[in-house]
Scaffold this motif. Structure first.
Motif, PDB file in Angstrom:
ATOM      1  N   VAL A   1       0.843  -1.183   0.000  1.00  0.00           N
ATOM      2  CA  VAL A   1       0.000   0.000   0.000  1.00  0.00           C
ATOM      3  C   VAL A   1       0.883   1.241   0.000  1.00  0.00           C
ATOM      4  CG1 VAL A   1      -1.920  -1.146   1.178  1.00  0.00           C
ATOM      5  CG2 VAL A   1      -0.148   0.004   2.526  1.00  0.00           C
ATOM      6  N   THR A   2       0.263   2.387  -0.187  1.00  0.00           N
ATOM      7  CA  THR A   2       0.965   3.670  -0.139  1.00  0.00           C
ATOM      8  C   THR A   2       0.694   4.346   1.194  1.00  0.00           C
ATOM      9  OG1 THR A   2       0.871   4.008  -2.536  1.00  0.00           O
ATOM     10  CG2 THR A   2       1.145   5.967  -1.169  1.00  0.00           C
ATOM     11  N   GLY A   3       1.759   4.746   1.872  1.00  0.00           N
ATOM     12  CA  GLY A   3       1.617   5.438   3.145  1.00  0.00           C
ATOM     13  C   GLY A   3       2.211   6.831   3.075  1.00  0.00           C
ATOM     14  N   THR A   4       1.508   7.803   3.637  1.00  0.00           N
ATOM     15  CA  THR A   4       1.950   9.194   3.587  1.00  0.00           C
ATOM     16  C   THR A   4       1.857   9.849   4.948  1.00  0.00           C
ATOM     17  OG1 THR A   4       1.021   9.340   1.335  1.00  0.00           O
ATOM     18  CG2 THR A   4       1.678  11.402   2.400  1.00  0.00           C
ATOM     19  N   PHE A   5       2.981  10.382   5.427  1.00  0.00           N
ATOM     20  CA  PHE A   5       2.990  11.233   6.609  1.00  0.00           C
ATOM     21  C   PHE A   5       3.011  12.674   6.112  1.00  0.00           C
ATOM     22  CE2 PHE A   5       4.868   7.306   8.104  1.00  0.00           C
ATOM     23  CZ  PHE A   5       4.352   7.152   9.389  1.00  0.00           C
ATOM     24  N   PHE A   6       2.166  13.524   6.668  1.00  0.00           N
ATOM     25  CA  PHE A   6       2.210  14.934   6.272  1.00  0.00           C
ATOM     26  C   PHE A   6       1.717  15.807   7.426  1.00  0.00           C
ATOM     27  CE2 PHE A   6      -1.971  13.377   5.026  1.00  0.00           C
ATOM     28  CZ  PHE A   6      -2.844  14.401   5.342  1.00  0.00           C
ATOM     29  N   GLY A   7       2.180  17.042   7.425  1.00  0.00           N
ATOM     30  CA  GLY A   7       1.776  17.982   8.467  1.00  0.00           C
ATOM     31  C   GLY A   7       2.705  19.174   8.504  1.00  0.00           C
ATOM     32  N   TYR A   8       2.219  20.253   9.104  1.00  0.00           N
ATOM     33  CA  TYR A   8       3.068  21.425   9.291  1.00  0.00           C
ATOM     34  C   TYR A   8       4.126  21.114  10.337  1.00  0.00           C
ATOM     35  CZ  TYR A   8      -0.219  24.151   6.539  1.00  0.00           C
ATOM     36  OH  TYR A   8      -0.994  24.618   5.525  1.00  0.00           O
ATOM     37  N   ARG A   9       5.307  21.665  10.151  1.00  0.00           N
ATOM     38  CA  ARG A   9       6.436  21.355  11.032  1.00  0.00           C
ATOM     39  C   ARG A   9       6.083  21.604  12.491  1.00  0.00           C
ATOM     40  NH1 ARG A   9      11.909  24.792  10.565  1.00  0.00           N
ATOM     41  NH2 ARG A   9      10.426  26.355  11.262  1.00  0.00           N
ATOM     42  N   LYS A  10       5.327  22.671  12.773  1.00  0.00           N
ATOM     43  CA  LYS A  10       4.973  23.006  14.152  1.00  0.00           C
ATOM     44  C   LYS A  10       3.610  22.447  14.549  1.00  0.00           C
ATOM     45  CE  LYS A  10       7.582  27.341  13.852  1.00  0.00           C
ATOM     46  NZ  LYS A  10       7.493  28.826  13.886  1.00  0.00           N
TER      47      LYS A  10
ATOM     48  N   TYR B   1       6.023  16.497   3.881  1.00  0.00           N
ATOM     49  CA  TYR B   1       5.455  15.184   3.616  1.00  0.00           C
ATOM     50  C   TYR B   1       6.555  14.143   3.453  1.00  0.00           C
ATOM     51  CZ  TYR B   1       6.796  15.318  -1.345  1.00  0.00           C
ATOM     52  OH  TYR B   1       7.519  15.346  -2.515  1.00  0.00           O
ATOM     53  N   LEU B   2       6.179  12.917   3.745  1.00  0.00           N
ATOM     54  CA  LEU B   2       7.014  11.748   3.485  1.00  0.00           C
ATOM     55  C   LEU B   2       6.101  10.673   2.942  1.00  0.00           C
ATOM     56  CD1 LEU B   2       9.516   9.887   3.686  1.00  0.00           C
ATOM     57  CD2 LEU B   2       8.830   9.401   6.045  1.00  0.00           C
ATOM     58  N   ARG B   3       6.373  10.201   1.736  1.00  0.00           N
ATOM     59  CA  ARG B   3       5.547   9.154   1.121  1.00  0.00           C
ATOM     60  C   ARG B   3       6.426   7.990   0.714  1.00  0.00           C
ATOM     61  NH1 ARG B   3       0.966  10.290  -3.250  1.00  0.00           N
ATOM     62  NH2 ARG B   3      -0.259  10.339  -1.337  1.00  0.00           N
ATOM     63  N   ALA B   4       5.917   6.777   0.934  1.00  0.00           N
ATOM     64  CA  ALA B   4       6.642   5.570   0.565  1.00  0.00           C
ATOM     65  C   ALA B   4       5.666   4.421   0.378  1.00  0.00           C
ATOM     66  CB  ALA B   4       7.664   5.218   1.651  1.00  0.00           C
ATOM     67  N   SER B   5       6.163   3.362  -0.209  1.00  0.00           N
ATOM     68  CA  SER B   5       5.387   2.123  -0.282  1.00  0.00           C
ATOM     69  C   SER B   5       5.587   1.363   1.021  1.00  0.00           C
ATOM     70  CB  SER B   5       5.847   1.271  -1.467  1.00  0.00           C
ATOM     71  OG  SER B   5       5.563   1.918  -2.688  1.00  0.00           O
TER      72      SER B   5
END
Length: 240
Positions: A79-88, A203-207
């Protein structure tokens, strides 16, 4: 296109991608450089978040540091997983079948993006989300999907750091995922309106390899680019 971000109290200038682009998984050097640059940018000199007092006493839960016990019957998919968010701000974690599909799961973690990035600096990040199933009688034994659990207790590298909450897609989430449809693997900065005080949306996206152990346990393990053994990142969903 790339932009140079002055880190102030960090040394030098760090190259960060400011537009989503497709990344060739075979070029592990590019992925590792962009990932390392992102981590350095996300971690300020002083990270204000502290784990809970109980966890800082040195009693990190070994269950969430060591690898889980192997099972004889498992189902594995990618699957595809994505971490994302504003630094603070807080981190969101999204799981999809592929980059253009609707989310299978969208969680918001109760920790700042910078805190997770700081943990990633050591090359190992294991997030364990645990929930307790309420007692039921025999006629109510059927359990809901793990993806429908509303609230989880959260452990980061064995230390309890609060909670994770399942939430619905917001307008901002839709915009983020739409911008990233062409990104298969990568880390960087999204060209969206900045947050409070000029904060940056990272963001950080990976399989991820999805391993279904049972109706009460699933895990997701980041697949490093071919030939790379760099970052180890895993997310565990556990119901007791």
């Amino acid at each position: 296109m790339r932009m140079m971000i002055d880190l102030g109290n960090q040394r030098g200038m760090v190259p960060i991608m400011d537009t989503p682009t497709s990344v060739d998984c075979g070029r592990d050097v590019r992925f590792r450089r962009s990932f390392r640059s992102l981590v350095e940018c996300m971690v300020p000199a002083c990270c204000g978040f502290q784990a809970s007092a109980d966890s800082l006493a040195g009693d990190a839960d070994d269950r969430y540091i060591s690898s889980p016990p192997s099972t004889t019957t498992t189902t594995t998919t990618t699957v595809t997983g994505t971490f994302f968010g504003y630094r603070k701000g807080r981190v969101s974690f999204c799981l999809q079948d592929h980059t253009r599909s609707s989310p299978l799961l969208l969680l918001e973690f109760a920790v700042p993006t910078a805190y997770l990035a700081k943990e990633m600096q050591h090359g190992l990040l294991r997030l364990a989300l645990e929930c307790c199933h309420p007692r039921q009688n025999d006629s109510q034994k059927e359990r809901c999907s793990l993806f429908k659990v509303p609230v989880w207790s959260m452990y980061c590298n064995g230390r309890k750091v609060g909670f994770a909450i399942r939430r619905q897609m917001s307008v901002n989430d839709v915009a983020v995922l739409k911008l990233m449809q062409s990104v298969s693997v990568g880390a960087g900065v999204l060209p969206l309106a900045t947050g409070e005080a000029g904060d940056l949306l990272m963001y950080l996206r990976a399989s991820f390899e999805r391993v279904v152990g049972s109706a009460d346990s699933e895990s997701f393990h980041m697949i490093n680019p071919v030939g790379s053994s760099g970052q180890e990142l895993s997310v565990f969903l556990l119901r007791s």
